[in-house]
Scaffold this active site. Sequence first.
Site, PDB file in Angstrom:
ATOM      1  N   GLU A  43       0.862  -1.186   0.000  1.00  0.00           N
ATOM      2  CA  GLU A  43       0.000   0.000   0.000  1.00  0.00           C
ATOM      3  C   GLU A  43       0.894   1.230   0.000  1.00  0.00           C
ATOM      4  O   GLU A  43       1.748   1.379   0.887  1.00  0.00           O
ATOM      5  CB  GLU A  43      -0.916   0.035   1.237  1.00  0.00           C
ATOM      6  CG  GLU A  43      -1.877   1.232   1.198  1.00  0.00           C
ATOM      7  CD  GLU A  43      -2.677   1.450   2.485  1.00  0.00           C
ATOM      8  OE1 GLU A  43      -2.362   0.821   3.512  1.00  0.00           O
ATOM      9  OE2 GLU A  43      -3.608   2.280   2.448  1.00  0.00           O
ATOM     10  N   ASP A 116      -3.342  11.542  -2.169  1.00  0.00           N
ATOM     11  CA  ASP A 116      -3.421  13.006  -2.267  1.00  0.00           C
ATOM     12  C   ASP A 116      -3.814  13.398  -3.690  1.00  0.00           C
ATOM     13  O   ASP A 116      -3.205  12.924  -4.652  1.00  0.00           O
ATOM     14  CB  ASP A 116      -2.067  13.633  -1.912  1.00  0.00           C
ATOM     15  CG  ASP A 116      -1.705  13.384  -0.449  1.00  0.00           C
ATOM     16  OD1 ASP A 116      -2.631  13.293   0.378  1.00  0.00           O
ATOM     17  OD2 ASP A 116      -0.505  13.269  -0.143  1.00  0.00           O
ATOM     18  N   GLU A 192     -11.459   6.881   4.800  1.00  0.00           N
ATOM     19  CA  GLU A 192     -12.754   6.314   4.379  1.00  0.00           C
ATOM     20  C   GLU A 192     -13.781   6.434   5.514  1.00  0.00           C
ATOM     21  O   GLU A 192     -14.938   6.785   5.276  1.00  0.00           O
ATOM     22  CB  GLU A 192     -12.537   4.850   3.994  1.00  0.00           C
ATOM     23  CG  GLU A 192     -13.717   4.207   3.327  1.00  0.00           C
ATOM     24  CD  GLU A 192     -13.338   2.846   2.751  1.00  0.00           C
ATOM     25  OE1 GLU A 192     -12.162   2.447   2.834  1.00  0.00           O
ATOM     26  OE2 GLU A 192     -14.256   2.180   2.228  1.00  0.00           O
TER      27      GLU A 192
HETATM   28  C1  LIG Z   1      -4.803  11.528   2.153  1.00  0.00           C
HETATM   29  S1  LIG Z   1      -3.753  10.468   3.025  1.00  0.00           S
HETATM   30  C2  LIG Z   1      -4.613   8.907   3.044  1.00  0.00           C
HETATM   31  C3  LIG Z   1      -4.106   7.966   4.089  1.00  0.00           C
HETATM   32  C4  LIG Z   1      -4.728   6.563   4.104  1.00  0.00           C
HETATM   33  N1  LIG Z   1      -4.394   5.844   2.888  1.00  0.00           N
HETATM   34  C5  LIG Z   1      -6.215   6.611   4.287  1.00  0.00           C
HETATM   35  O1  LIG Z   1      -6.944   6.294   3.332  1.00  0.00           O
HETATM   36  O2  LIG Z   1      -6.675   6.945   5.376  1.00  0.00           O
HETATM   37  C6  LIG Z   1      -2.467  10.167   1.820  1.00  0.00           C
HETATM   38  C7  LIG Z   1      -1.220   9.606   2.443  1.00  0.00           C
HETATM   39  O3  LIG Z   1      -0.301   9.277   1.410  1.00  0.00           O
HETATM   40  C8  LIG Z   1       1.000   9.706   1.783  1.00  0.00           C
HETATM   41  N2  LIG Z   1       1.735   9.941   0.525  1.00  0.00           N
HETATM   42  C9  LIG Z   1       1.461  10.867  -0.408  1.00  0.00           C
HETATM   43  N3  LIG Z   1       2.340  10.829  -1.417  1.00  0.00           N
HETATM   44  C10 LIG Z   1       3.207   9.832  -1.116  1.00  0.00           C
HETATM   45  C11 LIG Z   1       4.353   9.314  -1.759  1.00  0.00           C
HETATM   46  N4  LIG Z   1       4.798   9.832  -2.922  1.00  0.00           N
HETATM   47  N5  LIG Z   1       5.006   8.279  -1.184  1.00  0.00           N
HETATM   48  C12 LIG Z   1       4.571   7.773  -0.006  1.00  0.00           C
HETATM   49  N6  LIG Z   1       3.491   8.239   0.666  1.00  0.00           N
HETATM   50  C13 LIG Z   1       2.816   9.250   0.115  1.00  0.00           C
HETATM   51  C14 LIG Z   1       0.744  10.948   2.582  1.00  0.00           C
HETATM   52  O4  LIG Z   1       1.826  11.307   3.420  1.00  0.00           O
HETATM   53  C15 LIG Z   1      -0.502  10.573   3.378  1.00  0.00           C
HETATM   54  O5  LIG Z   1      -0.186   9.919   4.580  1.00  0.00           O
END
Ligand SMILES: C[S@@+](CC[C@H](N)C(=O)[O-])C[C@H]1O[C@@H](n2cnc3c(N)ncnc32)[C@H](O)[C@@H]1O
Length: 211
Positions: A43, A116, A192
């Site tokens: 993930e 994101d 979610e």
């Molecule tokens: C909006 S949050 C969603 C978190 C989780 N997946 C959820 O659904 O609750 C997006 C997460 O992706 C991480 N993220 C964004 N771009 C990333 C990247 N290039 N590599 C690793 N993590 C990343 C962010 O730091 C953040 O924790």
Amino acid sequence: MRQRNVKNKKEIINNSKYIISNPNEYIGKWKKLFNNDNPIYIEIGMGKGDFILENAIRYPNINFVGIEKYDSIMALAIKKIEKNDLNNLKLIRMDALNIDSVFNKEIDKLYLNFSDPWPKERHAKRRLTSPNFLNKYTKLFKNNVVIEMKTDNRLLFEYSLISFNESGYLIKEISLDLHNSNHENNIMTEYEKKFSSLNNRIYYVNVVKIL
Ligand SMILES: C[S@@+](CC[C@H](N)C(=O)[O-])C[C@H]1O[C@@H](n2cnc3c(N)ncnc32)[C@H](O)[C@@H]1O
């Protein structure tokens, strides 16, 4: 994800038995690390880890690797995960931009949950479903590329469907309202839970690229 600064975050990360601090050294060798032939699911952007933790508990015969970019968020995930003793879960604190230096023809599924959206066009390349990333993912998979994506962001979802299509992916399953569909065994992520409690619709797609 809004970040609160977590005290001792480096220490929490460095001392966790779940963290792989030198992931590049395991390229092509993840099977060996897990010490079995079970499938490997990853993930990217695992956030605080609810989804990957629940998966690892529910499916002991699958190996899971959670990837997160930020120390503070990873530290919060570790605090939760360390309450469990799991051999089928590992974590990497890294930017997924370098994902193709960590896995080589060895994973079976990729989850992208509530990634994101990077709404500005000039940031489109940072979206985890941009052609730039989709191209990197091809190198990670043992067989066909399998991606499951969930989001409540309609624009990101539409962008991703176009991007999947242009990169040669086929849709295996799609839902424009996951929580009111007959999709089974859904495991909810932090986002979610939050967004569905606000009555936001959850979009879901499972795509495959035949290699
Ligand atoms: C909006 S949050 C969603 C978190 C989780 N997946 C959820 O659904 O609750 C997006 C997460 O992706 C991480 N993220 C964004 N771009 C990333 C990247 N290039 N590599 C690793 N993590 C990343 C962010 O730091 C953040 O924790």
